[in-house]
Design a protein around this motif. Structure first.
Motif, PDB file in Angstrom:
ATOM      1  N   LYS A  38       2.915   9.371  -1.427  1.00 51.10           N
ATOM      2  CA  LYS A  38       2.812   9.921  -0.015  1.00 51.10           C
ATOM      3  C   LYS A  38       3.984   9.243   0.656  1.00 51.10           C
ATOM      4  O   LYS A  38       4.328   9.071   1.763  1.00 51.10           O
ATOM      5  N   ARG A  39       3.663   7.705   0.497  1.00 47.39           N
ATOM      6  CA  ARG A  39       4.134   6.802   1.709  1.00 47.39           C
ATOM      7  C   ARG A  39       4.682   5.559   1.283  1.00 47.39           C
ATOM      8  O   ARG A  39       4.812   5.373   0.022  1.00 47.39           O
ATOM      9  N   ASN A  40       5.099   5.101   1.908  1.00 50.98           N
ATOM     10  CA  ASN A  40       5.844   3.300   1.881  1.00 50.98           C
ATOM     11  C   ASN A  40       4.522   2.389   2.224  1.00 50.98           C
ATOM     12  O   ASN A  40       3.588   1.949   3.663  1.00 50.98           O
ATOM     13  N   VAL A  41       3.958   1.784   0.931  1.00 52.66           N
ATOM     14  CA  VAL A  41       2.359   0.796   0.899  1.00 52.66           C
ATOM     15  C   VAL A  41       2.581  -0.604   1.023  1.00 52.66           C
ATOM     16  O   VAL A  41       2.256  -1.046   0.853  1.00 52.66           O
ATOM     17  N   LYS A  42       3.352  -0.881   0.899  1.00 56.74           N
ATOM     18  CA  LYS A  42       4.052  -2.416   1.154  1.00 56.74           C
ATOM     19  C   LYS A  42       3.424  -2.447   2.312  1.00 56.74           C
ATOM     20  O   LYS A  42       3.585  -2.010   3.945  1.00 56.74           O
ATOM     21  N   GLY A  43       2.789  -3.702   2.364  1.00 57.98           N
ATOM     22  CA  GLY A  43       1.883  -4.594   3.129  1.00 57.98           C
ATOM     23  C   GLY A  43       0.426  -3.857   3.445  1.00 57.98           C
ATOM     24  O   GLY A  43       0.285  -4.389   4.453  1.00 57.98           O
ATOM     25  N   VAL A  44      -0.124  -3.137   3.241  1.00 59.68           N
ATOM     26  CA  VAL A  44      -1.353  -2.043   3.439  1.00 59.68           C
ATOM     27  C   VAL A  44      -2.131  -3.079   2.957  1.00 59.68           C
ATOM     28  O   VAL A  44      -2.679  -3.844   2.087  1.00 59.68           O
ATOM     29  N   LEU A  45      -3.414  -2.832   4.001  1.00 55.65           N
ATOM     30  CA  LEU A  45      -4.004  -3.649   3.363  1.00 55.65           C
ATOM     31  C   LEU A  45      -5.646  -2.528   2.951  1.00 55.65           C
ATOM     32  O   LEU A  45      -5.868  -1.194   3.813  1.00 55.65           O
ATOM     33  N   LEU A  46      -6.013  -2.427   2.099  1.00 53.85           N
ATOM     34  CA  LEU A  46      -6.802  -1.589   1.222  1.00 53.85           C
ATOM     35  C   LEU A  46      -8.617  -2.650   1.616  1.00 53.85           C
ATOM     36  O   LEU A  46      -8.364  -3.016   1.124  1.00 53.85           O
TER      37      LEU A  46
END
Length: 66
Positions: A38-46
């Motif tokens: 669904k999304r560009n998840v580059k650089g995301v913090l989980l």
């Protein structure tokens, strides 16, 4: 039934969710894969509760890949 959800804390939107009869690694992996689609998840913090699913090698390899 178990619900795994990924929430965007910027706008409180549920980015992805998955429901399963089992609280297992597959539930978490499927949720992450849906979020990736669904999304560009580059650089995301989980952030997680550090349960066994989130400390598994398979989960961590998938997160590094994405």
């Amino acid at each position: 039934m178990y619900l795994s959800a990924i929430k965007d804390l910027y706008n409180n939107e549920i980015v992805a969710y998955h429901v399963s009869r089992r609280n297992d690694l597959k539930l978490v992996i499927d949720t992450v894969k849906k979020a990736k689609k669904k999304r560009n998840v580059k650089g995301v913090l989980l952030h997680s509760d550090q349960g066994f699913q989130y400390t598994s090698r398979q989960y961590n390899n998938l997160i590094k890949k994405y």
